[in-house]
Design an enzyme around this catalytic site. Structure first.
Site, PDB file in Angstrom:
ATOM      1  N   HIS A  95       0.915  -1.206   0.092  1.00 23.00           N
ATOM      2  CA  HIS A  95      -0.033   0.072   0.035  1.00 23.00           C
ATOM      3  C   HIS A  95       0.943   1.345   0.031  1.00 23.00           C
ATOM      4  O   HIS A  95       1.933   1.307   0.602  1.00 23.00           O
ATOM      5  CB  HIS A  95      -1.022   0.108   1.233  1.00 23.00           C
ATOM      6  N   ASP A  97      -0.410   4.328   0.715  1.00 26.90           N
ATOM      7  CA  ASP A  97      -0.779   5.487   1.999  1.00 26.90           C
ATOM      8  C   ASP A  97      -0.106   5.102   3.191  1.00 26.90           C
ATOM      9  O   ASP A  97       0.517   4.165   3.336  1.00 26.90           O
ATOM     10  CB  ASP A  97      -2.283   5.252   1.919  1.00 26.90           C
ATOM     11  N   ASP A 128       6.530   1.205   6.362  1.00 25.04           N
ATOM     12  CA  ASP A 128       5.242   0.602   6.200  1.00 25.04           C
ATOM     13  C   ASP A 128       4.440   1.728   5.333  1.00 25.04           C
ATOM     14  O   ASP A 128       4.041   2.669   5.700  1.00 25.04           O
ATOM     15  CB  ASP A 128       4.448   0.758   7.624  1.00 25.04           C
ATOM     16  N   GLU A 159      -5.227   1.520   3.008  1.00 19.77           N
ATOM     17  CA  GLU A 159      -4.892   0.361   3.979  1.00 19.77           C
ATOM     18  C   GLU A 159      -4.840   1.000   5.432  1.00 19.77           C
ATOM     19  O   GLU A 159      -5.672   0.366   6.512  1.00 19.77           O
ATOM     20  CB  GLU A 159      -3.628  -0.408   3.674  1.00 19.77           C
ATOM     21  N   GLU A 160      -4.298   2.124   5.656  1.00 19.40           N
ATOM     22  CA  GLU A 160      -3.987   2.743   6.836  1.00 19.40           C
ATOM     23  C   GLU A 160      -5.339   3.236   7.420  1.00 19.40           C
ATOM     24  O   GLU A 160      -5.494   3.905   8.560  1.00 19.40           O
ATOM     25  CB  GLU A 160      -2.765   3.751   6.969  1.00 19.40           C
ATOM     26  N   HIS A 424       3.735   3.121  12.077  1.00 24.90           N
ATOM     27  CA  HIS A 424       2.717   3.957  12.781  1.00 24.90           C
ATOM     28  C   HIS A 424       3.203   4.867  13.883  1.00 24.90           C
ATOM     29  O   HIS A 424       2.378   5.806  14.250  1.00 24.90           O
ATOM     30  CB  HIS A 424       1.710   3.082  13.457  1.00 24.90           C
TER      31      HIS A 424
HETATM   32 ZN   LIG Z   1       1.096  -1.434   6.242  1.00 26.88          ZN
END
Ligand SMILES: [Zn+2]
Length: 455
Positions: A95, A97, A128, A159-160, A424
């Site tokens: 992903h 995003d 990520d 996805e996030e 994150h």
């Molecule tokens: Zn991810």
């Protein structure tokens, strides 16, 4: 391995090609990381569009047929190139995003200015999952002009944010994503130097439980001692969710035993920051407690705050409960068990209401068969050590959508992260040495899949 599908020379040649490609792969990764493609709606969505376009351009440059698809959500990129006649097909997922950066003051260097320190590349999305995107591009480049498999690359843009339009994308464009093997590069390795396949993920159920004991708040001096306040009743109810050892007390839930990897209490304490004098809760191996058994956490409470407290018995209180589920657990059944437990343990006849907020299935891979064999061999080729099977205690909800849509495909969950990545969080980073191995493993995997088929 004398009967291996690739010769040692072929493997060396792929390793060399990937090594030579890494400077450009790294430069392209940095360029992607500079785009603040946060898919959360309070952020500028033109940046998510910009990152979709950047990904599309990278894939087009490698000769793929590329389309940016928008189905009511954020833009996803689908690229495809046919393989040799009759060759197996592989779909690679990542992903583009990212999570919001959080408080920039917590970052040692600005989140959207990729910066190298001590062999790691720091930046929001540097791992990520823009490194996942670039691992796919690197594998593609390693086979430039001579791809051994039919290849589809699917790079999601939300996805996030919980993949809200993924179901629609799969319904409308799913035929283009079908493949013998689907590699989902959005997870983690076990440690630096120890590659892993993520073969289980926990599911989850989130509920709000509301407790009422009075039809309005009343004076605690006039009525306390006879009437119970809702906060006290709620707290007593929440305390029934665990037994004396802290194991989940809700009955009828699935559980299984996690792979036997080296992971002790000291490491758990270090990674979690659990206070020295606070005991671990639950029973069974620590990894089973984290990966394959249910857990219950109270993640929020609505009650009068201390600032606003007066001498009254509260009429109503509520808590939000997050329950993690064994990989094979049906979330609807788990919700029913939790609801029954809460309703049947209402203290002193308090009125208890339970509402479901969200639920998602876990994932338990069918981690064998030819594609898995080749994936394991590819990891061993790249790292010089066999991969381990790991679980992840959290969920990657979109994976169950793939399992449902492509029941016959081997779903292989890999990733670029390691225990220090801090996806994150502030100071997210990618281990650059491991990243090259991820790219090498993926390039070798494509070659191995292609070699399975004799034209
Ligand atoms: Zn991810």
């Amino acid at each position: 391995m004398t009967d291996d599908v690739l010769t040692p020379d072929q493997l060396d040649s792929i390793r060399d090609r990937v090594r030579a490609l890494m400077p450009q792969v790294r430069a392209d990764l940095e360029a992607l990381t500079r785009i603040p493609s946060v898919s959360a709606s309070s952020f500028d969505q033109s940046e998510v569009t910009r990152s979709a376009e950047a990904v599309a351009a990278l894939l087009r440059a490698e000769g793929l047929d590329v389309e940016i698809v928008v189905e009511g959500g954020r833009p996803a990129v689908i690229g495809h190139v046919d393989g040799p006649e009759g060759a197996p097909t592989v779909t690679l997922y990542a992903h583009h995003d990212v999570q919001p950066p959080g408080d920039e003051a917590d970052w040692d260097t600005p989140p959207f200015e990729p910066t190298e320190r001590d062999g790691r590349l720091y930046g929001r999305g540097a791992a990520d999952d823009k490194a996942g995107v670039m691992a796919h591009v690197a594998a593609l480049r390693a086979h430039s002009g001579d791809l051994p498999v039919g290849l589809t690359i699917f790079v999601e843009g939300e996805e996030e944010s919980g993949s809200p339009s993924l179901e629609t994308i799969l319904a409308k464009h799913g035929d283009r994503l079908a493949a013998d093997a689907i590699v989902i590069a959005d997870s983690t390795n076990w440690a630096v130097g120890s590659p892993a396949l993520t073969t289980t993920l926990r599911g989850g159920v989130r509920v709000v439980v509301t407790v009422r004991t009075l039809d309005h708040a009343i004076h605690s001096g006039m009525y306390g001692g006879v009437a119970v306040d809702a906060v006290t009743a709620l707290v007593r109810l929440l305390s029934t969710l665990h037994d004396e050892q802290g194991a989940v007390a809700v009955t009828g839930l699935d559980e299984s035993v996690a792979a036997d990897l080296d992971y002790d209490e000291a490491r758990f304490r270090e990674e979690s920051g659990l206070l020295d004098e606070t005991q671990l809760i639950g029973t069974g191996s620590i990894l089973s407690r984290l990966w394959t058994k249910p857990s219950i956490t109270t993640i929020g409470i609505d009650a009068t705050s201390i600032d606003k407290a007066s001498n009254t018995l509260a009429a109503k209180a509520a808590a939000k409960i997050s329950m993690r589920l064994a990989p094979t657990q049906d979330p609807a059944a788990a919700f029913e068990r939790l609801k029954e437990h809460l309703e049947s343990h209402a203290p002193w006849g308090a009125r208890v209401e339970v509402s479901l907020e969200e639920s998602g299935s876990g994932f338990a891979a069918h981690a064998d068969g030819p594609a898995y064999d080749q994936a394991r061999a590819s990891f061993a080729d790249a790292w010089g050590t066999d991969p381990v099977d790991i679980g992840v205690g959290g969920s990657i909800p979109f994976i169950s959508s793939f399992v449902e849509r492509f029941p016959d495909a081997a779903i292989i969950v890999t990733g670029v992260e390691d225990p220090d990545t801090r996806a994150h969080g502030a100071n997210e980073s990618l281990h650059l040495g491991e990243f090259e191995k991820v790219c090498t493993a993926e390039a070798i995997f494509l070659a191995r899949m292609g070699a399975l088929h004799t034209p």
